[in-house]
Design a protein around this motif. Structure first.
Motif, PDB file in Angstrom:
ATOM      1  N   ILE A   1      -1.996   1.793  -5.105  1.00  0.00           N
ATOM      2  CA  ILE A   1      -1.553   2.752  -4.290  1.00  0.00           C
ATOM      3  C   ILE A   1      -2.629   3.677  -3.339  1.00  0.00           C
ATOM      4  O   ILE A   1      -3.062   4.396  -4.779  1.00  0.00           O
ATOM      5  CB  ILE A   1      -0.634   3.400  -4.489  1.00  0.00           C
ATOM      6  CG1 ILE A   1       0.946   2.585  -4.679  1.00  0.00           C
ATOM      7  CG2 ILE A   1      -0.092   4.121  -3.102  1.00  0.00           C
ATOM      8  CD1 ILE A   1       0.967   1.439  -3.360  1.00  0.00           C
TER       9      ILE A   1
ATOM     10  N   THR B   1       0.112   8.034   1.781  1.00  0.00           N
ATOM     11  CA  THR B   1      -0.362   6.993   1.521  1.00  0.00           C
ATOM     12  C   THR B   1       0.014   5.337   1.628  1.00  0.00           C
ATOM     13  O   THR B   1       0.652   5.279   2.517  1.00  0.00           O
ATOM     14  CB  THR B   1       1.019   6.032  -0.442  1.00  0.00           C
ATOM     15  OG1 THR B   1       2.112   6.663   0.745  1.00  0.00           O
ATOM     16  CG2 THR B   1       1.006   7.457  -1.217  1.00  0.00           C
ATOM     17  N   LEU B   2      -1.473   4.525   1.684  1.00  0.00           N
ATOM     18  CA  LEU B   2      -0.906   3.360   2.224  1.00  0.00           C
ATOM     19  C   LEU B   2      -1.079   2.155   0.683  1.00  0.00           C
ATOM     20  O   LEU B   2      -2.187   2.708  -0.432  1.00  0.00           O
ATOM     21  CB  LEU B   2      -2.075   2.895   3.181  1.00  0.00           C
ATOM     22  CG  LEU B   2      -3.673   3.166   2.689  1.00  0.00           C
ATOM     23  CD1 LEU B   2      -4.880   2.747   3.076  1.00  0.00           C
ATOM     24  CD2 LEU B   2      -3.926   4.707   2.275  1.00  0.00           C
ATOM     25  N   GLY B   3      -1.333   0.924   1.596  1.00  0.00           N
ATOM     26  CA  GLY B   3      -1.747   0.055  -0.027  1.00  0.00           C
ATOM     27  C   GLY B   3      -2.976  -0.112   0.240  1.00  0.00           C
ATOM     28  O   GLY B   3      -4.010  -0.566   1.339  1.00  0.00           O
TER      29      GLY B   3
ATOM     30  N   LEU C   1      -2.346  -7.848  -5.126  1.00  0.00           N
ATOM     31  CA  LEU C   1      -0.971  -6.718  -5.799  1.00  0.00           C
ATOM     32  C   LEU C   1      -2.134  -5.469  -4.937  1.00  0.00           C
ATOM     33  O   LEU C   1      -3.704  -5.509  -5.375  1.00  0.00           O
ATOM     34  CB  LEU C   1      -0.799  -6.734  -6.850  1.00  0.00           C
ATOM     35  CG  LEU C   1       0.448  -5.939  -7.441  1.00  0.00           C
ATOM     36  CD1 LEU C   1       1.731  -6.990  -6.922  1.00  0.00           C
ATOM     37  CD2 LEU C   1       0.486  -5.727  -8.657  1.00  0.00           C
ATOM     38  N   PRO C   2      -1.561  -4.919  -4.129  1.00  0.00           N
ATOM     39  CA  PRO C   2      -2.332  -3.751  -3.822  1.00  0.00           C
ATOM     40  C   PRO C   2      -2.068  -2.088  -4.818  1.00  0.00           C
ATOM     41  O   PRO C   2      -1.167  -2.384  -5.593  1.00  0.00           O
ATOM     42  CB  PRO C   2      -1.786  -3.374  -2.021  1.00  0.00           C
ATOM     43  CG  PRO C   2      -0.610  -3.600  -2.551  1.00  0.00           C
ATOM     44  CD  PRO C   2      -0.016  -5.171  -3.454  1.00  0.00           C
TER      45      PRO C   2
ATOM     46  N   PHE D   1       2.351   0.440   5.570  1.00  0.00           N
ATOM     47  CA  PHE D   1       3.675   0.130   4.500  1.00  0.00           C
ATOM     48  C   PHE D   1       4.925  -0.645   5.850  1.00  0.00           C
ATOM     49  O   PHE D   1       4.739   0.120   6.791  1.00  0.00           O
ATOM     50  CB  PHE D   1       4.703   1.189   4.255  1.00  0.00           C
ATOM     51  CG  PHE D   1       5.734   1.177   3.894  1.00  0.00           C
ATOM     52  CD1 PHE D   1       5.812   1.158   1.817  1.00  0.00           C
ATOM     53  CD2 PHE D   1       6.658   1.175   4.353  1.00  0.00           C
ATOM     54  CE1 PHE D   1       7.646   0.950   1.340  1.00  0.00           C
ATOM     55  CE2 PHE D   1       8.698   0.817   4.011  1.00  0.00           C
ATOM     56  CZ  PHE D   1       8.533   0.811   2.428  1.00  0.00           C
TER      57      PHE D   1
ATOM     58  N   ARG E   1      -4.426   7.207  -1.033  1.00  0.00           N
ATOM     59  CA  ARG E   1      -4.105   8.069  -0.416  1.00  0.00           C
ATOM     60  C   ARG E   1      -4.560   9.280   0.097  1.00  0.00           C
ATOM     61  O   ARG E   1      -6.187   8.866   0.205  1.00  0.00           O
ATOM     62  CB  ARG E   1      -3.426   9.939  -1.357  1.00  0.00           C
ATOM     63  CG  ARG E   1      -2.441  10.685  -0.750  1.00  0.00           C
ATOM     64  CD  ARG E   1      -1.954  11.487  -1.795  1.00  0.00           C
ATOM     65  NE  ARG E   1      -0.832  11.274  -2.503  1.00  0.00           N
ATOM     66  CZ  ARG E   1       0.181  10.831  -3.122  1.00  0.00           C
ATOM     67  NH1 ARG E   1       1.120  11.503  -1.588  1.00  0.00           N
ATOM     68  NH2 ARG E   1       1.190  10.647  -4.359  1.00  0.00           N
TER      69      ARG E   1
ATOM     70  N   TYR F   1      -3.428  -2.037   3.271  1.00  0.00           N
ATOM     71  CA  TYR F   1      -1.828  -2.217   3.817  1.00  0.00           C
ATOM     72  C   TYR F   1      -0.631  -1.456   4.993  1.00  0.00           C
ATOM     73  O   TYR F   1      -0.779  -0.479   3.733  1.00  0.00           O
ATOM     74  CB  TYR F   1      -1.226  -3.127   2.475  1.00  0.00           C
ATOM     75  CG  TYR F   1       0.397  -2.723   2.991  1.00  0.00           C
ATOM     76  CD1 TYR F   1       0.693  -3.567   3.607  1.00  0.00           C
ATOM     77  CD2 TYR F   1       0.918  -1.812   2.417  1.00  0.00           C
ATOM     78  CE1 TYR F   1       2.080  -4.272   4.007  1.00  0.00           C
ATOM     79  CE2 TYR F   1       2.797  -2.803   2.201  1.00  0.00           C
ATOM     80  CZ  TYR F   1       2.982  -2.787   2.955  1.00  0.00           C
ATOM     81  OH  TYR F   1       5.017  -3.931   3.045  1.00  0.00           O
TER      82      TYR F   1
ATOM     83  N   ALA G   1      -3.636   7.445  -5.810  1.00  0.00           N
ATOM     84  CA  ALA G   1      -2.359   8.084  -5.528  1.00  0.00           C
ATOM     85  C   ALA G   1      -2.590   9.082  -6.502  1.00  0.00           C
ATOM     86  O   ALA G   1      -1.504  10.541  -5.833  1.00  0.00           O
ATOM     87  CB  ALA G   1      -1.403   7.214  -5.355  1.00  0.00           C
TER      88      ALA G   1
END
Lengths: 376, 153, 286
Positions: free
Chosen positions: C20, C101-103, C17-18, C60, C22, C58, C41
């Motif tokens: 979040i 944002t990215l994971g 589970l990533p 999106f 920024r 990750y 984030a």
């Protein structure tokens, strides 16, 4: 094991076990005849079991056929392994959604079922124990496997015969179920069709106590031992396994890999049916608007080109290297990774290989023992 | 001459060589210096000298019409410039340019070749020292050819 | 099993589970290579990591890729990663602007065993983008300069215009008590530095080979040649550390993709000891 004495039950008692498990909220999974194969699926009663059926197995060959008796567990193993329940072929991991502030990620995996597995073979108990090492005993734990595995109720069944591709005795994984079960059955076929029950856990004992049973007598135990001895005596395949790790690692450039590559279709069937193969890939899917994305995990196979892809190309682009990866992983590197062989001698990879490639034969060829095809 | 013999014997190429060989080699040697951007030699010229770099950097270049000179290798202290002296027709295939002040020992290639012809022990001893340099350059060139940083990396 | 590198210190409860992250800053290093400064984030710090570790980034809806950390592990306020746009995920990641944002999952993998270099000479050999995963180790060498003997950085890349972290290299050369040699495979006449593969610089190293450690990162062929050359001059195999690349999907040793014989590159590497992998590096398609 423990101090609980063995007991004997009839069809009625077996039905009681199934009903008892269902009453306790377990989803009971066991063998059923479906699409000309014995597969693992939901079991509601004894009537669902493949009474009077057996399976005939050889390299690249599987057929179900009628037995002369009404044995419920008179087959060996089919295309399914219990991993499809503990380590599902497809699993939703999480969902990402765009938000005003960027994105959110939410776990989406469904709550794990409480499984009761009925008629787990000794080789399969070993396979589950091997996957336990992979998913539960390393530095990282797979929470999805853990949720399904923990609390799963296991009813083992001892084999009264071996299949044409079986070689559990070579891998020291059977045919007698020694541990890792709550209850273990041995089918007693004869004038009276009964089942010897051995107890492997307290909850197994409690379940047994709730169904009609009688204490096992000496001749019951003897009959059960005979059944197991019969299986032990008619293994379809043999493979010397004590030095196989060293053998393969010393022969990574053996010409036999070219030979097997000529035959191998790199279809990955062997990895799908193998009860210990655990590799997975992830997939990302978007909705059409691009506002939500989902990540799924799917069984993968080391026989695909994508499996070893790094920027620029696949590390293992030849079929030769992919077969070598699969077999050396299973029989050699697994030992380094998890302290155990990855092979339990169930024979599925031989049976379900469309061209009948036989892992025991490949080992023998690398050992320099050509000629024999591995049949006992 | 004594100073030159010492300088020759201290160069990586001759380290550990017996004094009799060093004396023979030093008989063909002289001290040279090149200023920055001065050429040690140009392609197609006779390979009359071998240079043992004592200080500074030398760039080996091949000129390409329209694209100027491309450097394919640089050599520094302890390196040898010129491996073609031993093989007929004794002609340079590239340019060698000092990219900064270079001090070197220049060995007269013809003088050395003649001495090697006369004294095969010297010839063999020198060959054993030149060959590894050739092989190292060859191996490096292989890696260079692979262009490993091209896209992956 | 045998320890192939230093064990990763961190473990997440659901490693798949990533969280979040920024983008706080985005810097173009090369035409196709970008460095992203990442924060949580909410703007806070993201994670602690050790030099040599990597994260799974990750983008999106596009997918996930492993990327080594390229920042200073002592600076916990931000996570710095350098990405080359070579595939669809890395292209998406490098297109992210400040505020996007990215994971992120991790950090994963083994670390450069920098502390094993205390009291010894340390040679860092980088090839191409391989300088990025080594930069955290260089920061640590810089921060603890007094604890090491001689420090040498050998950096090879394709052309002068492909030199990564050019300004930083110049600064380090001025400020640090570290020998920095940059070499390129091809150059025009204007280039004043070395030309030739990075392994050519190894025989000229003036280090105490019996008491030295080497950290090597770059394309696998370059690492193989470099490690072999280091061993040739006398650096023991056990003192040479490489960072391997294989297909990494889960990054926690559960998906099987990054297998390298008896190891999983994601958890037993990426940093591995040369003596453990030397023979395997010579085999095709392992």
């Amino acid at each position: 094991m423990n101090d609980h004495a063995a007991a004997v039950i009839t069809h009625e008692g077996l039905g009681g076990l199934i009903a008892g498990l269902r009453a306790e909220g377990f989803r009971v999974i066991g063998p059923r005849l479906r699409d000309q194969a014995i597969v693992y699926d939901d079991i509601e009663s004894v009537a669902d079991l493949p009474a009077g059926w057996t399976d005939e197995q050889e390299g690249g060959h599987y057929r179900v056929r009628r037995r002369e008796d009404a044995a419920l567990f008179g087959y060996n193993v089919g295309p399914h392994a219990w991993k499809r329940f503990l380590h599902p072929p497809l699993l939703r991991l999480w969902r990402a959604e765009r938000s005003a502030d960027g994105m959110t990620v939410t776990a989406t995996s469904e709550p794990a079922e409480r499984y009761a597995f009925l008629a787990v073979r000794s080789c399969e108990l070993h396979a589950i124990a091997i996957q336990d090492r992979v998913f539960l005993q390393g530095p990282y734990v797979d929470p999805h496997y853990k949720a399904r595995r923990e609390g799963a109720f296991i009813v083992a069944v001892n084999c009264g015969q071996a299949g044409g591709t079986c070689f559990c005795t070579s891998m020291n994984t059977g045919p007698k179920a020694e541990e890792g079960f709550d209850l273990s059955l041995t089918e007693l076929l004869g004038d009276r069709h009964e089942f010897l029950v051995e107890v492997g856990s307290e909850r197994g004992a409690a379940l047994l106590a709730a169904v009609p049973h009688r204490p096992a007598e000496r001749q019951d135990a003897a009959q059960a031992a005979n059944a197991v001895a019969r299986a032990e005596g008619n293994m379809g395949r043999h493979m010397r396994s004590d030095d196989v790790r060293e053998l393969l690692l010393a022969n990574l450039e053996h010409p036999r890999w070219d030979d097997v590559a000529e035959r191998c279709l790199t279809c990955g069937n062997c990895t799908m049916v193998c009860p210990t193969c655990f590799c997975t890939a992830v997939e990302d899917e978007n909705d059409l608007a691009g506002n939500a994305a989902e990540r799924k995990r799917r069984w993968d196979s080391c026989f695909t080109m994508d499996f070893s892809y790094i920027h620029g190309g696949s590390v293992r682009s030849s079929g030769r290297s992919r077969y070598r990866q699969w077999m050396t992983h299973k029989l050699a590197n697994w030992v380094d990774q998890f302290g155990t062989s990855g092979c339990v001698g169930c024979g599925r990879c031989i049976t379900w290989c469309p061209v009948g490639i036989d892992i025991t034969e490949e080992v023998r060829a690398i050992r320099g023992e050509g000629g024999s095809d591995g049949r006992a | 001459m004594e100073g030159l013999e010492r300088i020759v014997s201290e160069h990586r190429l001759f380290q550990g060589l017996g004094p009799e060989f060093v004396n023979l080699a030093a008989g063909c040697a002289k001290n040279v210096r090149f200023n920055a951007d001065q050429y040690l030699f140009h392609a197609e010229e006779p390979a009359d000298w071998i240079y043992l770099i004592r200080h500074g950097q030398v760039a080996l270049e091949v000129a390409t019409p329209g694209r100027g000179a491309a450097q394919f290798e640089t050599l520094g202290e302890g390196d040898i410039v010129g491996l073609t002296w031993l093989l007929p027709p004794y002609r340079w295939g590239y340019d060698a340019r000092a990219t900064e002040l270079v001090r070197a020992i220049a060995l007269d290639a013809k003088c050395l070749r003649d001495k090697c012809e006369v004294d095969h022990d010297l010839g063999y001893a020198l060959l054993k020292r030149f060959l590894p340099v050739l092989v190292q350059r060859l191996q490096a060139m292989r890696l260079q050819l692979l262009d490993v940083y091209g896209s992956a990396g | 099993m045998d320890r192939l590198g230093e064990r990763a210190p961190v473990m997440a409860p659901d490693a798949m589970l990533p969280l979040i992250a920024r983008v706080a800053r985005r810097v173009r290093e090369l035409p196709d290579t970008w460095t992203l400064d990442l924060v949580a984030a909410d703007g806070g710090p993201l994670m602690r990591y050790a030099p040599g570790q990597f994260t799974m980034m990750y983008a999106f809806g596009v997918g996930e890729i492993p990327v080594s950390v390229s920042g200073d592990a002592a600076d916990q306020t931000r996570l710095v990663q350098t990405v080359r746009a070579v595939g669809k995920v890395s292209e998406a990641v490098t297109r992210l602007a400040a505020g996007d944002t990215l994971g992120l999952r991790g950090p994963y993998g083994t670390a450069w065993p920098v502390a094993e270099g205390y009291g010894r000479d340390v040679v860092v050999v980088a090839g191409g983008l391989g300088l990025a995963p080594l930069r955290p180790a260089l920061y640590q060498l810089q921060a603890e300069r007094k604890r090491f003997g001689k420090l040498v950085l050998l950096y090879g890349t394709r052309r002068p215009e492909d030199i990564l972290f050019r300004r930083q290299l110049a600064n380090w050369r001025r400020q640090l008590d570290m020998e920095i040699e940059v070499t390129v495979d091809h150059a025009g006449a204007a280039w004043r530095g070395h030309v030739g593969v990075v392994t050519r610089l190894i025989p000229r190293l003036g280090i105490d080979v019996d008491n030295a450690m080497a950290l090597v990162c770059g394309p696998e062929v370059m690492m193989r040649f470099a490690a072999s050359a280091l061993n040739d001059i006398g650096v023991p195999e056990e003192a040479i550390h490489l960072s391997l690349e294989r297909n990494m999907k889960c990054a926690v040793g559960l998906c099987g993709h990054c297998q390298f014989a008896g190891s999983f590159v994601c958890k037993d590497g990426a940093v591995m000891r040369y003596d453990k992998v030397r023979r395997l590096l010579g085999l095709k398609e392992i």
